[in-house]
Write a protein that holds these residues in place. Structure first.
Motif, mmCIF file in Angstrom:
data_model
loop_
_atom_site.group_PDB
_atom_site.id
_atom_site.type_symbol
_atom_site.label_atom_id
_atom_site.label_comp_id
_atom_site.label_asym_id
_atom_site.label_seq_id
_atom_site.Cartn_x
_atom_site.Cartn_y
_atom_site.Cartn_z
ATOM 1 N N UNK A 143 0.824 -1.212 0.000
ATOM 2 C CA UNK A 143 0.000 0.000 0.000
ATOM 3 C C UNK A 143 0.858 1.263 0.000
ATOM 4 N N UNK A 144 2.014 1.181 0.665
ATOM 5 C CA UNK A 144 2.850 2.370 0.836
ATOM 6 C C UNK A 144 4.029 2.422 -0.142
ATOM 7 N N UNK A 234 11.025 5.779 6.425
ATOM 8 C CA UNK A 234 11.137 6.276 7.793
ATOM 9 C C UNK A 234 10.752 7.759 7.915
ATOM 10 N N UNK A 235 10.588 8.437 6.785
ATOM 11 C CA UNK A 235 10.060 9.801 6.819
ATOM 12 C C UNK A 235 11.007 10.849 7.370
ATOM 13 N N UNK A 236 12.311 10.651 7.213
ATOM 14 C CA UNK A 236 13.262 11.656 7.701
ATOM 15 C C UNK A 236 13.093 12.962 6.936
ATOM 16 N N UNK A 237 12.706 12.857 5.658
ATOM 17 C CA UNK A 237 12.503 14.079 4.872
ATOM 18 C C UNK A 237 11.407 14.958 5.462
ATOM 19 N N UNK A 238 10.386 14.323 6.068
ATOM 20 C CA UNK A 238 9.322 15.095 6.710
ATOM 21 C C UNK A 238 9.876 15.925 7.870
ATOM 22 N N UNK A 239 10.818 15.352 8.619
ATOM 23 C CA UNK A 239 11.407 16.070 9.753
ATOM 24 C C UNK A 239 12.245 17.249 9.258
ATOM 25 N N UNK A 336 4.314 9.554 14.082
ATOM 26 C CA UNK A 336 3.274 9.427 13.072
ATOM 27 C C UNK A 336 2.139 8.567 13.614
ATOM 28 N N UNK A 337 0.934 8.955 13.265
ATOM 29 C CA UNK A 337 -0.249 8.227 13.732
ATOM 30 C C UNK A 337 -0.453 6.991 12.865
ATOM 31 N N UNK A 338 0.465 6.042 13.000
ATOM 32 C CA UNK A 338 0.427 4.813 12.217
ATOM 33 C C UNK A 338 0.826 3.643 13.114
ATOM 34 N N UNK A 339 0.338 2.453 12.760
ATOM 35 C CA UNK A 339 0.788 1.216 13.378
ATOM 36 C C UNK A 339 0.916 1.271 14.880
ATOM 37 N N UNK A 340 2.071 0.764 15.360
ATOM 38 C CA UNK A 340 2.281 0.680 16.791
ATOM 39 C C UNK A 340 2.588 1.994 17.465
ATOM 40 N N UNK A 341 3.036 3.001 16.695
ATOM 41 C CA UNK A 341 3.371 4.291 17.303
ATOM 42 C C UNK A 341 2.122 4.935 17.898
ATOM 43 N N UNK A 357 3.892 12.193 6.601
ATOM 44 C CA UNK A 357 4.093 13.049 5.427
ATOM 45 C C UNK A 357 3.393 14.403 5.567
ATOM 46 N N UNK A 358 3.338 14.927 6.787
ATOM 47 C CA UNK A 358 2.676 16.206 7.038
ATOM 48 C C UNK A 358 3.632 17.122 7.809
ATOM 49 N N UNK A 359 4.588 17.749 7.113
ATOM 50 C CA UNK A 359 5.587 18.588 7.818
ATOM 51 C C UNK A 359 4.967 19.785 8.527
ATOM 52 N N UNK A 360 3.851 20.315 7.993
ATOM 53 C CA UNK A 360 3.215 21.461 8.652
ATOM 54 C C UNK A 360 2.711 21.079 10.043
ATOM 55 N N UNK A 361 2.004 19.938 10.128
ATOM 56 C CA UNK A 361 1.499 19.491 11.430
ATOM 57 C C UNK A 361 2.650 19.179 12.372
ATOM 58 N N UNK A 362 3.705 18.549 11.843
ATOM 59 C CA UNK A 362 4.869 18.225 12.674
ATOM 60 C C UNK A 362 5.527 19.496 13.201
#
Length: 646
Positions: A143-144, A234-239, A336-341, A357-362
């Motif tokens: 899916x991802x 891992x979404x490091x780009x979002x950070x 991130x609001x996913x899986x076990x986190x 994938x939401x840098x504004x919210x982060x």
């Protein structure tokens, strides 16, 4: 009982360095589970692929834990996406090793889908039952990752076959369990939820200034930490994008990134590092980012402790161990609001959850945490408390022991050995009582004293539960409203919220069942009163809403829970969590705890009464008489008041 088990982990060995593309949470999971199972009396062999010709076939890692390197494919490191072609050879080599051992293996525990394939084949050949932890599911990954997913196309079909053949399936979080059932139609009766964990000896708070000094980090800048494998998902780009947005908020922040294939990242060799550096340059934040490379386990606690906030924003995550480790070091987590986190991070209490994938919210959450010292201290306290109550490897192993015992008990049942099944059930119950005695004694005493003080101050207790827990809530109110061990005392004000059948049925039918207990708490509860909730899962919506309402009213919440405590554990002031995933065992312990609480309450109130009797009418007598006074029955004989406890 023979307690020799095989953990299969084809690509993730406890001996491997962490932080590489194929080294991470599963290595930790397998190693720590093996270590803790050994303390419970198991002999554990961990079977993993030999990926280096210098590795010996056997390594005695711990006194009761052996690492066995299996010949399967060339003895060199290979991407895990290419390993499935070698799993039949893995099966042959593992079977040959197992048949040479003096003791038969009681159980196989496979980790990841390829290990599940091996376990399925060994069960066919040797008749040994197996349990599987997938750690990640092919359909979720597709899916991802879509076309970037390099695993064989048959992966999802093989996973379905494994689920059909498995004797038990371990889900690591509620999302994992839902995916197993909804995407694969896995048998829900086979699934047990057992989370990942952390080691309190390895991860604990360290003075921030000291940690920064050791790591040569700036003593006063706000430090954002990202730690894990350096891969796109891992979404490091979002950070990095969120850091760029912080530039306009007057926060002097530095992003520290730990992980990767190399001790120091190389632009020419690490594609993901190069991509992230280019992004940082374009966004003009390269000067505020430090790529620290791969670090050993001993160094990680200093990075966690040095940070003001830890960020983990992957696209998807079956569980995620690093947020637990960060919280154990007292660092708030934005995840991130996913899986076990979304299960391990208590939103608003130990950190915050944001969309992937939401840098504004982060960026908004980072600004809130970094600018508010009081909020960070609040989250630090909650984080340390939550992980130590719910997510230690010791608790994980105890829950896994329950699963293993359940499977071996099922084997005995299939063999029609009824007496052994009964003996096993008694042993299981005895083990849970013993584990509960070790972990809950101080908490039970604290809860009993608190209840006694509540009654002595004129307060009351509201109690609720569903199903079997509803019956136990009625039992508790009957023991204290009536009598438990002391024959001549007045009734204590305990109200079972299950007692009003007309209210329950009318409200549930006309409005809904989720807020039925919250409605009664609103009606009966007062500041200083106690709400006592019984829930084997800790996730019943009506229990959670009742606890929220009690908190609003200034009440104290005591929760009798099981398994990992569920979401109720984050809401309770005193949590009595039975270390078991079995509903029956949990309810048995809940009843025992109820009786213990009744004993403590009567003893403590009797002590209070004895102290005050010499001075005449005691505050205790006034307190326990309060319900009668409110009903117009204020006239009691002095003789009755002086003999409340005989």
């Amino acid at each position: 009982m023979n307690k020799t088990i095989a953990l299969i982990s084809e690509h993730a060995s406890p001996l491997a360095m962490l932080g590489g593309v194929d080294s991470g949470g599963q290595n930790i999971y397998v190693g720590e589970l093996a270590r803790q199972l050994a303390t419970l009396g198991y002999t554990v062999d961990v079977f993993t692929r030999r990926d280096d010709p210098k590795l010996p076939i056997e390594v005695q890692w711990l006194p009761d834990v052996r690492i066995v390197h299996i010949e399967a494919g060339p003895p060199k490191q290979l991407p895990k996406e290419t390993l499935f072609q070698y799993m039949d050879a893995f099966t042959e080599s593992m079977e040959a090793f197992m048949t040479r051992q003096p003791k038969r293996y009681t159980l196989l525990h496979a980790n990841f889908w390829m290990s599940g394939y091996v376990a399925m084949k060994l069960k066919e050949r040797l008749g040994i039952p197996f349990v599987v932890t997938f750690h990640a599911l092919g359909k979720v990954r597709l899916m991802h990752q879509r076309e970037t997913d390099k695993f064989p196309v048959e992966r999802c079909d093989v996973e379905s076959q494994i689920m059909q053949a498995a004797d038990g399936i371990i889900a690591e979080c509620p999302q994992d369990e839902a995916d197993l059932i909804q995407l694969y139609q896995a048998d829900a009766d086979k699934i047990t939820m057992v989370p990942c964990g952390f080691s309190p000896h390895e991860f604990h708070p360290i003075d921030k200034a000291y940690a920064r000094m050791l790591l040569d980090l700036h003593p006063t800048r706000k430090i954002i930490l990202q730690l894990g494998r350096m891969v796109p998902r891992k979404g490091i780009d979002t950070v990095i994008q969120a850091l760029a947005q912080l530039r306009g908020s007057a926060i002097d922040a530095q992003l520290v990134i730990v992980g990767g294939e190399y001790e120091k990242p190389h632009l020419h060799a690490d594609v993901e590092y190069r991509r992230l550096m280019e992004m940082a340059s374009v966004l003009d934040v390269a000067d505020a980012i430090s790529f620290e490379g791969r670090k050993n386990r001993e160094q990680l606690k200093y990075f966690y402790s040095a940070a003001d906030v830890f960020v983990s924003t992957p696209w998807y995550e079956p569980f995620g161990i690093t947020p637990l480790e960060a919280m154990a070091c007292g660092t708030p987590v934005i995840g991130a609001k996913v899986g076990g986190i979304q299960y391990s991070v208590a939103n608003g209490k130990t950190g915050f959850l944001v969309r992937p994938k939401d840098p504004e919210a982060l960026a908004r959450k980072l600004e809130l945490v970094l600018k508010n010292d009081d909020l960070r201290i609040y989250m630090q306290h909650n984080a340390i408390k939550r992980v130590n109550e719910c997510f230690t490897w010791k608790k994980v192993a105890q829950q896994m022991d329950e699963v293993y015992r359940g499977l071996t008990a099922a084997q005995l049942d299939n063999a029609n050995d009824d007496k052994q099944v009964i003996a096993g059930a008694f042993q299981e119950a005895a083990d849970i009582f013993r584990l509960s005695a070790d972990s809950l004694t101080d908490t039970v005493l604290r809860a009993g004293k608190m209840l006694a003080k509540t009654f002595a101050k004129g307060g009351k207790v509201l109690v609720c539960g569903n199903g079997g827990s509803a019956a136990e809530s009625l039992h508790f109110s009957a023991e204290l409203l009536g009598r438990f061990e002391l024959p001549n005392r007045v009734g204590l004000p305990v109200i079972s919220l299950m007692a009003d059948a007309a209210m329950l049925t009318a409200w549930s039918n006309d409005v809904g069942f989720d807020d039925i207990f919250a409605r009664e708490v609103e009606a009966y509860g007062r500041p200083g009163d106690v709400l006592m909730c019984l829930s084997t899962s800790g996730n019943s919506p009506n229990i959670l809403e009742a606890m929220d309402k009690a908190k609003q009213l200034g009440m104290v919440c005591v929760a009798l829970l099981g398994n990992d405590g569920g979401r109720a554990a984050a809401k309770g002031d005193i949590n009595l969590v039975v270390p078991s995933s079995s509903t029956q065992r949990i309810q048995e312990l809940h009843l025992h705890i109820i009786h213990l609480l009744c004993t403590i309450v009567e003893q403590k109130l009797e002590d209070y009464s004895a102290k005050h009797q010499a001075s005449g009418l005691s505050s205790l007598i006034q307190a326990v008489d309060l319900p009668y006074q409110q009903n117009g029955k204020a006239k009691h004989h002095a003789k009755q008041k002086s003999h409340i406890f005989g």
